[in-house]
Scaffold this motif. Structure first.
Motif, mmCIF file in Angstrom:
data_model
loop_
_atom_site.group_PDB
_atom_site.id
_atom_site.type_symbol
_atom_site.label_atom_id
_atom_site.label_comp_id
_atom_site.label_asym_id
_atom_site.label_seq_id
_atom_site.Cartn_x
_atom_site.Cartn_y
_atom_site.Cartn_z
ATOM 1 N N GLY A 237 0.807 -1.214 0.000
ATOM 2 C CA GLY A 237 0.000 0.000 0.000
ATOM 3 C C GLY A 237 0.840 1.262 0.000
ATOM 4 N N SER A 238 1.922 1.276 0.758
ATOM 5 C CA SER A 238 2.769 2.469 0.854
ATOM 6 C C SER A 238 3.404 2.818 -0.487
ATOM 7 N N ILE B 254 3.424 6.283 -5.473
ATOM 8 C CA ILE B 254 3.376 6.374 -6.939
ATOM 9 C C ILE B 254 2.112 7.092 -7.409
ATOM 10 N N SER B 255 0.942 6.666 -6.899
ATOM 11 C CA SER B 255 -0.330 7.219 -7.377
ATOM 12 C C SER B 255 -0.502 8.686 -7.003
ATOM 13 N N LEU B 256 -0.163 9.050 -5.759
ATOM 14 C CA LEU B 256 -0.298 10.444 -5.350
ATOM 15 C C LEU B 256 0.709 11.337 -6.061
ATOM 16 N N GLY B 257 1.891 10.766 -6.348
ATOM 17 C CA GLY B 257 2.862 11.512 -7.146
ATOM 18 C C GLY B 257 2.327 11.805 -8.539
ATOM 19 N N LEU C 105 -5.608 3.896 -9.074
ATOM 20 C CA LEU C 105 -4.407 3.288 -8.502
ATOM 21 C C LEU C 105 -4.276 3.645 -7.025
ATOM 22 N N PHE C 106 -4.602 4.879 -6.676
ATOM 23 C CA PHE C 106 -4.564 5.323 -5.285
ATOM 24 C C PHE C 106 -5.527 4.502 -4.429
ATOM 25 N N HIS D 226 -4.754 1.909 -1.346
ATOM 26 C CA HIS D 226 -5.364 2.044 -0.017
ATOM 27 C C HIS D 226 -6.079 0.755 0.381
ATOM 28 N N ALA D 227 -6.845 0.192 -0.549
ATOM 29 C CA ALA D 227 -7.673 -0.977 -0.238
ATOM 30 C C ALA D 227 -6.836 -2.182 0.163
#
Length: 442
Positions: A314-315, A320-323, A344-345, A349-350
Protein backbone atom coordinates in the motif's frame (compact mmCIF):
# COMPACT_ATOMS: atom_id res chain seq x y z
CA UNK A 1 -14.76 -25.50 15.48
CA UNK A 2 -18.05 -24.30 13.99
CA UNK A 3 -16.74 -22.13 11.18
CA UNK A 4 -20.23 -21.40 9.83
CA UNK A 5 -21.37 -19.78 13.08
CA UNK A 6 -18.20 -17.72 13.43
CA UNK A 7 -18.54 -16.57 9.82
CA UNK A 8 -22.23 -15.71 10.21
CA UNK A 9 -21.71 -13.74 13.42
CA UNK A 10 -18.75 -11.94 11.84
CA UNK A 11 -20.75 -11.04 8.73
CA UNK A 12 -23.68 -9.70 10.74
CA UNK A 13 -21.42 -7.51 12.88
CA UNK A 14 -19.41 -6.43 9.83
CA UNK A 15 -22.61 -5.04 8.26
CA UNK A 16 -22.03 -2.05 10.56
CA UNK A 17 -19.18 -1.37 8.15
CA UNK A 18 -21.65 -1.25 5.24
CA UNK A 19 -23.60 1.48 7.01
CA UNK A 20 -20.33 3.25 7.84
CA UNK A 21 -19.18 3.20 4.19
CA UNK A 22 -22.55 4.23 2.79
CA UNK A 23 -22.98 7.06 5.30
CA UNK A 24 -19.44 8.35 4.76
CA UNK A 25 -19.62 8.94 1.00
CA UNK A 26 -23.33 9.32 0.23
CA UNK A 27 -22.88 13.00 1.09
CA UNK A 28 -20.56 13.41 -1.93
CA UNK A 29 -23.57 13.17 -4.26
CA UNK A 30 -25.38 15.95 -2.41
CA UNK A 31 -22.29 18.17 -2.01
CA UNK A 32 -22.94 20.88 -4.60
CA UNK A 33 -26.75 20.73 -4.36
CA UNK A 34 -26.63 21.48 -0.64
CA UNK A 35 -24.15 24.34 -1.02
CA UNK A 36 -26.34 25.97 -3.67
CA UNK A 37 -29.58 25.27 -1.77
CA UNK A 38 -28.44 26.94 1.44
CA UNK A 39 -25.98 29.44 -0.08
CA UNK A 40 -23.13 28.37 2.21
CA UNK A 41 -19.58 29.73 1.93
CA UNK A 42 -16.84 27.22 1.14
CA UNK A 43 -15.62 27.25 4.76
CA UNK A 44 -19.10 26.88 6.32
CA UNK A 45 -20.08 24.21 3.81
CA UNK A 46 -16.92 22.23 4.52
CA UNK A 47 -16.92 22.60 8.32
CA UNK A 48 -20.64 22.27 9.05
CA UNK A 49 -22.64 20.73 6.22
CA UNK A 50 -20.11 18.27 4.77
CA UNK A 51 -18.17 17.40 7.92
CA UNK A 52 -20.91 17.28 10.56
CA UNK A 53 -20.94 13.47 10.38
CA UNK A 54 -17.19 13.41 10.82
CA UNK A 55 -17.38 15.52 13.96
CA UNK A 56 -19.95 13.06 15.27
CA UNK A 57 -17.57 10.27 14.38
CA UNK A 58 -14.90 11.91 16.52
CA UNK A 59 -17.26 11.95 19.52
CA UNK A 60 -18.28 8.34 18.85
CA UNK A 61 -14.66 7.24 18.63
CA UNK A 62 -13.61 9.18 21.75
CA UNK A 63 -16.38 7.84 23.98
CA UNK A 64 -17.46 4.64 22.24
CA UNK A 65 -15.38 2.44 24.53
CA UNK A 66 -17.72 3.25 27.43
CA UNK A 67 -20.90 1.64 26.06
CA UNK A 68 -18.77 -1.09 24.44
CA UNK A 69 -17.41 -2.02 27.88
CA UNK A 70 -20.34 -1.13 30.16
CA UNK A 71 -23.30 -2.28 28.06
CA UNK A 72 -21.39 -4.92 26.11
CA UNK A 73 -20.44 -5.35 22.47
CA UNK A 74 -23.87 -6.60 21.34
CA UNK A 75 -26.04 -3.87 22.89
CA UNK A 76 -23.67 -1.23 21.56
CA UNK A 77 -23.98 -2.64 18.05
CA UNK A 78 -27.78 -2.44 18.32
CA UNK A 79 -27.57 1.21 19.37
CA UNK A 80 -25.35 1.88 16.34
CA UNK A 81 -28.05 0.55 14.00
CA UNK A 82 -30.64 2.83 15.61
CA UNK A 83 -28.38 5.88 15.17
CA UNK A 84 -27.87 5.14 11.48
CA UNK A 85 -31.63 4.73 10.98
CA UNK A 86 -32.42 7.98 12.78
CA UNK A 87 -29.73 9.85 10.82
CA UNK A 88 -31.06 8.66 7.45
CA UNK A 89 -34.64 9.71 8.23
CA UNK A 90 -33.61 13.03 9.77
CA UNK A 91 -31.34 14.18 6.95
CA UNK A 92 -33.88 13.18 4.31
CA UNK A 93 -36.41 15.57 5.84
CA UNK A 94 -33.98 18.38 6.77
CA UNK A 95 -35.22 21.92 6.15
CA UNK A 96 -32.04 23.88 6.78
CA UNK A 97 -28.28 23.41 7.17
CA UNK A 98 -28.34 23.19 10.99
CA UNK A 99 -31.14 20.59 11.07
CA UNK A 100 -29.27 18.61 8.44
CA UNK A 101 -25.97 18.82 10.33
CA UNK A 102 -27.53 17.61 13.61
CA UNK A 103 -28.80 14.37 12.06
CA UNK A 104 -25.59 13.84 10.09
CA UNK A 105 -23.81 14.25 13.43
CA UNK A 106 -25.89 11.41 14.94
CA UNK A 107 -24.96 9.13 12.05
CA UNK A 108 -21.35 10.09 12.62
CA UNK A 109 -21.57 8.98 16.25
CA UNK A 110 -22.77 5.61 14.92
CA UNK A 111 -19.75 5.39 12.62
CA UNK A 112 -17.30 6.26 15.39
CA UNK A 113 -18.69 3.74 17.85
CA UNK A 114 -18.89 1.04 15.16
CA UNK A 115 -15.15 1.33 14.50
CA UNK A 116 -14.64 0.26 18.12
CA UNK A 117 -17.43 -2.23 18.78
CA UNK A 118 -17.45 -4.18 15.50
CA UNK A 119 -13.70 -4.99 15.14
CA UNK A 120 -13.50 -5.65 18.89
CA UNK A 121 -16.38 -8.15 18.77
CA UNK A 122 -15.07 -10.05 15.75
CA UNK A 123 -11.47 -10.16 17.04
CA UNK A 124 -12.78 -11.69 20.28
CA UNK A 125 -14.65 -14.57 18.62
CA UNK A 126 -12.24 -15.29 15.74
CA UNK A 127 -9.51 -17.99 15.85
CA UNK A 128 -5.98 -16.59 15.53
CA UNK A 129 -5.35 -18.12 12.09
CA UNK A 130 -8.46 -16.49 10.59
CA UNK A 131 -8.70 -13.32 12.65
CA UNK A 132 -7.26 -11.07 9.95
CA UNK A 133 -9.76 -11.97 7.25
CA UNK A 134 -12.74 -12.09 9.63
CA UNK A 135 -12.06 -8.66 11.16
CA UNK A 136 -11.32 -7.36 7.65
CA UNK A 137 -14.90 -8.29 6.67
CA UNK A 138 -15.73 -5.02 8.40
CA UNK A 139 -13.50 -3.16 5.92
CA UNK A 140 -14.98 -5.16 3.03
CA UNK A 141 -18.43 -3.97 4.06
CA UNK A 142 -17.17 -0.39 4.35
CA UNK A 143 -16.03 -0.40 0.73
CA UNK A 144 -19.14 -2.30 -0.38
CA UNK A 145 -21.19 0.43 1.29
CA UNK A 146 -19.09 3.04 -0.50
CA UNK A 147 -19.72 1.38 -3.86
CA UNK A 148 -23.46 1.12 -3.25
CA UNK A 149 -23.57 4.78 -2.15
CA UNK A 150 -21.74 5.96 -5.28
CA UNK A 151 -24.01 3.79 -7.46
CA UNK A 152 -27.14 4.97 -5.66
CA UNK A 153 -26.07 8.61 -6.09
CA UNK A 154 -25.50 8.06 -9.82
CA UNK A 155 -29.00 6.69 -10.38
CA UNK A 156 -30.72 9.21 -8.11
CA UNK A 157 -28.91 12.36 -9.27
CA UNK A 158 -31.50 13.31 -11.92
CA UNK A 159 -34.81 12.54 -10.19
CA UNK A 160 -35.45 16.17 -9.36
CA UNK A 161 -34.32 19.09 -7.23
CA UNK A 162 -34.80 16.99 -4.08
CA UNK A 163 -32.68 14.07 -5.31
CA UNK A 164 -30.32 14.63 -2.37
CA UNK A 165 -33.13 13.70 0.04
CA UNK A 166 -33.49 10.28 -1.62
CA UNK A 167 -29.71 9.79 -1.68
CA UNK A 168 -29.51 10.24 2.10
CA UNK A 169 -32.83 8.74 3.17
CA UNK A 170 -32.44 5.39 1.42
CA UNK A 171 -29.94 4.29 4.07
CA UNK A 172 -32.82 3.76 6.50
CA UNK A 173 -33.59 0.39 4.89
CA UNK A 174 -30.19 -1.35 5.43
CA UNK A 175 -29.95 0.25 8.90
CA UNK A 176 -33.26 -1.37 9.89
CA UNK A 177 -32.23 -4.81 8.54
CA UNK A 178 -28.82 -4.67 10.26
CA UNK A 179 -30.39 -3.81 13.63
CA UNK A 180 -32.76 -6.78 13.45
CA UNK A 181 -29.90 -9.19 12.58
CA UNK A 182 -27.72 -8.06 15.51
CA UNK A 183 -30.45 -9.12 17.94
CA UNK A 184 -29.77 -12.72 16.85
CA UNK A 185 -26.06 -12.95 17.73
CA UNK A 186 -24.60 -13.77 21.19
CA UNK A 187 -22.50 -11.46 23.32
CA UNK A 188 -18.69 -11.64 23.05
CA UNK A 189 -17.44 -14.44 25.36
CA UNK A 190 -14.33 -12.44 26.24
CA UNK A 191 -16.48 -9.47 27.33
CA UNK A 192 -18.66 -11.78 29.43
CA UNK A 193 -15.57 -13.33 31.06
CA UNK A 194 -13.79 -10.02 31.67
CA UNK A 195 -16.65 -7.69 32.62
CA UNK A 196 -19.51 -9.89 33.85
CA UNK A 197 -17.15 -12.40 35.47
CA UNK A 198 -19.44 -15.15 34.20
CA UNK A 199 -17.11 -18.04 33.36
CA UNK A 200 -19.95 -20.50 32.69
CA UNK A 201 -21.69 -18.27 30.14
CA UNK A 202 -18.42 -17.51 28.38
CA UNK A 203 -17.73 -21.25 28.11
CA UNK A 204 -21.26 -21.85 26.81
CA UNK A 205 -20.78 -19.38 23.93
CA UNK A 206 -17.28 -20.63 23.13
CA UNK A 207 -18.59 -24.21 22.95
CA UNK A 208 -20.85 -23.16 20.08
CA UNK A 209 -17.81 -22.35 17.93
CA UNK A 210 -14.87 -24.34 19.37
CA UNK A 211 -13.97 -27.86 20.39
CA UNK A 212 -13.83 -28.67 24.12
CA UNK A 213 -10.03 -28.66 24.01
CA UNK A 214 -9.93 -25.23 22.34
CA UNK A 215 -12.41 -23.88 24.88
CA UNK A 216 -10.17 -25.04 27.76
CA UNK A 217 -7.13 -23.39 26.14
CA UNK A 218 -8.94 -20.09 25.55
CA UNK A 219 -10.40 -19.95 29.07
CA UNK A 220 -6.97 -20.75 30.54
CA UNK A 221 -5.38 -17.94 28.50
CA UNK A 222 -8.06 -15.49 29.65
CA UNK A 223 -7.58 -16.51 33.28
CA UNK A 224 -3.83 -16.06 33.01
CA UNK A 225 -4.20 -12.61 31.46
CA UNK A 226 -6.75 -11.58 34.11
CA UNK A 227 -4.40 -12.74 36.88
CA UNK A 228 -1.70 -10.37 35.57
CA UNK A 229 -3.97 -7.32 35.54
CA UNK A 230 -3.57 -4.62 38.13
CA UNK A 231 -6.34 -2.46 39.54
CA UNK A 232 -7.37 0.66 37.58
CA UNK A 233 -5.28 -0.20 34.52
CA UNK A 234 -5.21 2.34 31.69
CA UNK A 235 -3.90 2.31 28.11
CA UNK A 236 -1.83 5.35 29.10
CA UNK A 237 0.27 3.39 31.58
CA UNK A 238 3.94 3.16 30.60
CA UNK A 239 3.76 -0.58 29.93
CA UNK A 240 1.26 0.04 27.12
CA UNK A 241 3.31 2.77 25.42
CA UNK A 242 4.27 0.55 22.49
CA UNK A 243 0.73 -0.56 21.48
CA UNK A 244 -0.49 2.99 22.06
CA UNK A 245 2.08 4.44 19.64
CA UNK A 246 1.37 1.72 17.09
CA UNK A 247 -2.36 2.50 17.21
CA UNK A 248 -1.61 6.22 16.90
CA UNK A 249 0.66 6.01 13.87
CA UNK A 250 -1.37 3.57 11.78
CA UNK A 251 -4.41 5.83 12.27
CA UNK A 252 -2.38 9.00 11.67
CA UNK A 253 -0.95 7.81 8.37
CA UNK A 254 -4.30 6.40 7.24
CA UNK A 255 -5.80 9.88 7.06
CA UNK A 256 -2.66 11.71 5.95
CA UNK A 257 -2.95 9.76 2.70
CA UNK A 258 -5.97 11.97 1.93
CA UNK A 259 -8.36 9.03 1.59
CA UNK A 260 -11.38 10.60 3.32
CA UNK A 261 -10.78 13.95 1.68
CA UNK A 262 -10.96 12.23 -1.67
CA UNK A 263 -13.99 10.05 -0.89
CA UNK A 264 -15.97 13.06 0.35
CA UNK A 265 -15.16 15.20 -2.67
CA UNK A 266 -14.65 12.69 -5.50
CA UNK A 267 -17.17 14.25 -7.93
CA UNK A 268 -15.83 17.76 -7.20
CA UNK A 269 -12.21 16.63 -7.73
CA UNK A 270 -13.11 14.93 -11.01
CA UNK A 271 -14.89 18.07 -12.20
CA UNK A 272 -11.75 20.06 -11.36
CA UNK A 273 -9.92 17.56 -13.59
CA UNK A 274 -12.20 18.51 -16.48
CA UNK A 275 -14.88 15.82 -16.35
CA UNK A 276 -18.55 16.71 -16.80
CA UNK A 277 -20.99 16.12 -13.94
CA UNK A 278 -22.34 12.78 -15.20
CA UNK A 279 -18.84 11.49 -16.02
CA UNK A 280 -17.60 12.50 -12.57
CA UNK A 281 -20.39 10.53 -10.89
CA UNK A 282 -19.67 7.54 -13.13
CA UNK A 283 -15.95 7.73 -12.30
CA UNK A 284 -16.94 7.68 -8.62
CA UNK A 285 -18.64 4.32 -9.22
CA UNK A 286 -15.34 3.13 -10.78
CA UNK A 287 -13.61 4.16 -7.55
CA UNK A 288 -16.08 2.03 -5.59
CA UNK A 289 -15.53 -1.02 -7.82
CA UNK A 290 -11.72 -0.77 -7.61
CA UNK A 291 -11.99 -0.32 -3.84
CA UNK A 292 -14.11 -3.46 -3.52
CA UNK A 293 -11.91 -5.64 -5.75
CA UNK A 294 -8.65 -4.75 -4.04
CA UNK A 295 -10.18 -4.98 -0.58
CA UNK A 296 -11.15 -8.56 -1.43
CA UNK A 297 -7.56 -9.20 -2.54
CA UNK A 298 -6.26 -7.68 0.70
CA UNK A 299 -8.59 -9.82 2.82
CA UNK A 300 -7.48 -12.97 0.99
CA UNK A 301 -3.81 -12.13 1.65
CA UNK A 302 -3.83 -10.67 5.17
CA UNK A 303 -3.58 -13.96 7.08
CA UNK A 304 -1.24 -15.56 4.54
CA UNK A 305 1.36 -12.83 4.05
CA UNK A 306 0.65 -10.69 7.09
CA UNK A 307 -0.28 -7.13 7.95
CA UNK A 308 3.17 -5.66 7.38
CA UNK A 309 3.53 -7.01 3.82
CA UNK A 310 0.22 -5.45 2.83
CA UNK A 311 1.32 -2.13 4.33
CA UNK A 312 4.47 -2.22 2.20
CA UNK A 313 2.39 -2.78 -0.94
CA UNK A 314 0.00 0.00 0.00
CA UNK A 315 2.77 2.47 0.85
CA UNK A 316 4.56 2.08 -2.48
CA UNK A 317 1.25 2.33 -4.31
CA UNK A 318 0.30 5.48 -2.40
CA UNK A 319 3.59 7.19 -3.23
CA UNK A 320 3.38 6.37 -6.94
CA UNK A 321 -0.33 7.22 -7.38
CA UNK A 322 -0.30 10.44 -5.35
CA UNK A 323 2.86 11.51 -7.15
CA UNK A 324 1.06 11.03 -10.46
CA UNK A 325 -2.03 12.93 -9.25
CA UNK A 326 0.17 15.82 -8.12
CA UNK A 327 1.94 15.87 -11.48
CA UNK A 328 -1.36 15.75 -13.38
CA UNK A 329 -2.80 18.72 -11.52
CA UNK A 330 0.47 20.65 -11.87
CA UNK A 331 0.54 20.23 -15.66
CA UNK A 332 -3.27 20.59 -15.88
CA UNK A 333 -3.86 17.28 -17.62
CA UNK A 334 -7.52 16.88 -18.52
CA UNK A 335 -9.73 13.90 -19.28
CA UNK A 336 -9.33 10.47 -17.71
CA UNK A 337 -5.71 10.76 -16.51
CA UNK A 338 -6.57 11.90 -13.00
CA UNK A 339 -9.41 9.37 -12.48
CA UNK A 340 -7.04 6.57 -13.59
CA UNK A 341 -4.37 7.75 -11.14
CA UNK A 342 -7.01 7.82 -8.41
CA UNK A 343 -8.01 4.27 -9.29
CA UNK A 344 -4.41 3.29 -8.50
CA UNK A 345 -4.56 5.32 -5.28
CA UNK A 346 -7.75 3.56 -4.18
CA UNK A 347 -6.29 0.14 -5.06
CA UNK A 348 -3.22 0.95 -2.94
CA UNK A 349 -5.36 2.04 -0.02
CA UNK A 350 -7.67 -0.98 -0.24
CA UNK A 351 -4.90 -3.59 -0.25
CA UNK A 352 -2.86 -1.78 2.42
CA UNK A 353 -4.30 0.55 5.04
CA UNK A 354 -7.88 -0.33 4.19
CA UNK A 355 -7.43 -4.05 4.83
CA UNK A 356 -5.08 -3.64 7.80
CA UNK A 357 -6.08 -0.72 10.03
CA UNK A 358 -9.12 -2.12 11.88
CA UNK A 359 -7.53 -5.56 12.21
CA UNK A 360 -4.23 -4.19 13.51
CA UNK A 361 -5.72 -1.79 16.07
CA UNK A 362 -8.05 -4.48 17.45
CA UNK A 363 -5.06 -6.82 18.06
CA UNK A 364 -2.79 -4.53 20.06
CA UNK A 365 -4.34 -4.35 23.53
CA UNK A 366 -5.27 -6.89 26.27
CA UNK A 367 -8.89 -8.01 26.66
CA UNK A 368 -9.75 -5.57 29.44
CA UNK A 369 -8.34 -2.59 27.55
CA UNK A 370 -9.17 -3.62 23.97
CA UNK A 371 -12.16 -1.30 23.62
CA UNK A 372 -10.29 1.62 25.22
CA UNK A 373 -7.22 1.03 23.04
CA UNK A 374 -9.33 0.69 19.92
CA UNK A 375 -11.14 3.88 20.93
CA UNK A 376 -7.83 5.72 21.13
CA UNK A 377 -6.68 4.55 17.70
CA UNK A 378 -10.00 5.27 16.04
CA UNK A 379 -10.18 8.68 17.74
CA UNK A 380 -6.88 9.68 16.16
CA UNK A 381 -8.20 8.41 12.84
CA UNK A 382 -11.49 10.33 13.08
CA UNK A 383 -10.14 13.60 14.44
CA UNK A 384 -7.94 13.78 11.35
CA UNK A 385 -10.75 12.46 9.15
CA UNK A 386 -12.89 15.36 10.36
CA UNK A 387 -10.25 18.07 10.13
CA UNK A 388 -8.84 17.27 6.69
CA UNK A 389 -12.09 17.09 4.65
CA UNK A 390 -13.43 20.12 6.54
CA UNK A 391 -10.75 22.31 5.00
CA UNK A 392 -10.51 20.71 1.55
CA UNK A 393 -12.74 23.21 -0.35
CA UNK A 394 -10.86 26.05 1.37
CA UNK A 395 -7.39 24.53 0.73
CA UNK A 396 -8.14 23.76 -2.92
CA UNK A 397 -9.02 27.42 -3.37
CA UNK A 398 -6.19 28.94 -1.30
CA UNK A 399 -3.12 26.76 -1.97
CA UNK A 400 -4.30 24.68 -4.93
CA UNK A 401 -4.90 21.00 -5.59
CA UNK A 402 -1.29 20.42 -6.63
CA UNK A 403 0.10 21.45 -3.24
CA UNK A 404 -2.57 19.51 -1.31
CA UNK A 405 -1.80 16.24 -3.08
CA UNK A 406 1.97 16.83 -2.90
CA UNK A 407 1.65 17.00 0.90
CA UNK A 408 -0.32 13.75 0.97
CA UNK A 409 2.34 12.09 -1.19
CA UNK A 410 5.17 13.18 1.12
CA UNK A 411 3.34 11.82 4.16
CA UNK A 412 3.18 8.39 2.53
CA UNK A 413 6.97 8.35 2.28
CA UNK A 414 7.00 8.77 6.07
CA UNK A 415 4.48 5.93 6.40
CA UNK A 416 6.77 3.61 4.45
CA UNK A 417 9.63 4.41 6.84
CA UNK A 418 7.38 3.75 9.86
CA UNK A 419 6.30 0.36 8.50
CA UNK A 420 9.93 -0.62 7.88
CA UNK A 421 11.35 0.46 11.24
CA UNK A 422 8.49 0.21 13.76
CA UNK A 423 5.52 -1.91 12.71
CA UNK A 424 5.47 -5.48 14.11
CA UNK A 425 3.83 -8.48 12.42
CA UNK A 426 0.77 -9.78 14.27
CA UNK A 427 -0.60 -12.55 12.03
CA UNK A 428 -1.24 -16.04 13.42
CA UNK A 429 -0.83 -15.12 17.11
CA UNK A 430 -3.54 -15.23 19.78
CA UNK A 431 -4.74 -12.00 21.33
CA UNK A 432 -3.26 -13.03 24.67
CA UNK A 433 0.16 -13.76 23.09
CA UNK A 434 0.16 -10.36 21.37
CA UNK A 435 -0.82 -8.63 24.61
CA UNK A 436 2.12 -10.21 26.42
CA UNK A 437 4.68 -9.45 23.70
CA UNK A 438 3.62 -5.84 23.05
CA UNK A 439 3.18 -4.76 26.66
CA UNK A 440 6.25 -3.85 28.67
CA UNK A 441 5.61 -5.81 31.87
CA UNK A 442 9.17 -5.77 33.11
Amino acid sequence: MNNKKILYWSIVVALAGFLFGFDTVVISGADKQLQQLWGSSDLYHGLVVMSSALWGTVIGALFGSYPTNILGRKKTLIIIGFLFFLSAIGTAFATDAVFFAVFRFLGGIGIGVSTIAAPTYVSEIAPAKDRGKLVALYQFNIVFGILIAFTSNFYLQDIGENSWRWMLGIQAFPAFVYTLLVFGIPESPRWIFEYKKDRAQAISILQQINSDEQVKEEIAAMEEETAQETKNESIFMSKYRKPLLLAFFIAFFNQLSGINAFLYYAPRIFELAGLEKSASFLSSIGIGIINLIFTMIGISLIDKYGRKTLMYLGSFGYIISLGLVTTAFYFEWKGMAIPIFFFLFIASHAIGQGAVIWVFISELFPNKLRAAGTSFGTSVHWVLAALIPSFIPFLFKEIGTTTVFAIFSLMMVFQLLWVFFKMPETKGRTLEELSESLSNTK
